[in-house]
Design an enzyme around this catalytic site. Structure first.
Site, mmCIF file in Angstrom:
data_model
loop_
_atom_site.group_PDB
_atom_site.id
_atom_site.type_symbol
_atom_site.label_atom_id
_atom_site.label_comp_id
_atom_site.label_asym_id
_atom_site.label_seq_id
_atom_site.Cartn_x
_atom_site.Cartn_y
_atom_site.Cartn_z
ATOM 1 N N HIS A 106 -7.623 -5.839 0.153
ATOM 2 C CA HIS A 106 -6.453 -5.049 0.523
ATOM 3 C C HIS A 106 -5.598 -5.787 1.555
ATOM 4 C CE1 HIS A 106 -4.311 -1.285 0.322
ATOM 5 N NE2 HIS A 106 -4.334 -1.143 1.627
ATOM 6 N N SER B 128 0.826 -1.190 0.000
ATOM 7 C CA SER B 128 0.000 0.000 0.000
ATOM 8 C C SER B 128 0.879 1.265 0.000
ATOM 9 C CB SER B 128 -0.981 -0.065 1.174
ATOM 10 O OG SER B 128 -2.059 0.818 0.989
ATOM 11 N N ASP C 96 -9.886 -5.101 -4.147
ATOM 12 C CA ASP C 96 -9.295 -4.116 -3.231
ATOM 13 C C ASP C 96 -10.102 -2.829 -3.281
ATOM 14 O OD1 ASP C 96 -7.690 -2.288 -1.830
ATOM 15 O OD2 ASP C 96 -5.842 -3.302 -2.443
#
Length: 220
Positions: free
Chosen positions: A195, A110, A168
């Site tokens: 995610h 991320s 996600d």
């Protein structure tokens, strides 16, 4: 070289926004198990505590971030006029590489993947602070901050594996694809999940195939 020592590759792990080295370690257990004997993951905490985290704040392990798009906040899609904290984070990564190294590559998740991409850009330009050969970028994205635009001006010539989740909802897969397009010959891996850092059999196979390119004696 005759009797080659098969040491595992070493990856420096860069966690996501509002995580920490400890939280990242807890959430990558399946991945570390999947890579056992082939690669070890050593994570580092971002230098900036996220202010006002409230209920998930556990005093000795505050959620952290690599940079902010607004005062003490972060949104991946924000065109931040005055992003703050990135230089300190680049210095923290350089320090971790120097103190805990040598490392072979980076594994970012991320916001940590977005940071790892920036490190790749600097490395490809010959920045001596970042002696890494490749990166695995999970749920990465391109920073929208104009001040960060220079990282993406030319194709980044460092081998990368880009992992993205079709479901996600935090960093949508197209954002990760867009980041991959800034690299020369990126390897792209989609998974059906959300995610997180996936480590089921298909992803394990892809990680190991990618990492095998960098094993000592593979004539990389």
């Amino acid at each position: 070289a005759g009797a080659m020592s098969e040491r595992p590759l070493r990856l420096l792990g860069l966690h996501g926004y509002r995580q920490s080295e400890r939280r990242f370690r807890q959430r990558t257990g399946a991945l570390r198990k999947a890579l056992r004997g082939r690669a070890e993951l050593v994570a580092v905490s971002a230098p900036h505590p996220v202010p006002g985290s409230g209920e998930d704040d556990d005093g000795d392990d505050p959620p952290r971030g690599w940079w902010f798009s607004g005062p003490g906040t972060f949104e991946a899609g924000e065109v931040a006029a005055a992003p703050a904290g990135l230089e300190e984070s680049l210095s923290a990564v350089a320090a971790a590489l120097a103190e805990h190294g040598p490392f072979d590559g980076l594994l970012g998740f991320s916001q940590g993947a977005a940071l790892a991409a920036m490190v790749c850009a600097l490395r490809a330009r010959g920045d001596p602070r970042f002696p890494v050969a490749f990166a695995i970028l999970v749920a990465g994205f391109t920073s929208r901050a104009p001040a960060h635009g220079h990282f993406y001006q030319e194709p980044i010539a460092l081998p990368t594996l880009h992992v993205m989740g079709d479901a996600d909802a935090v960093i949508a897969a197209p954002l990760s694809r867009e980041l991959a397009q800034h690299f020369v010959e990126p390897v792209v891996l989609s998974h059906p999940g959300g995610h997180f850092v996936p480590a089921a059999a298909p992803q394990k196979k892809a990680y190991l195939e990618f990492l095998d390119r960098f094993r000592p004696g593979q004539g990389q």
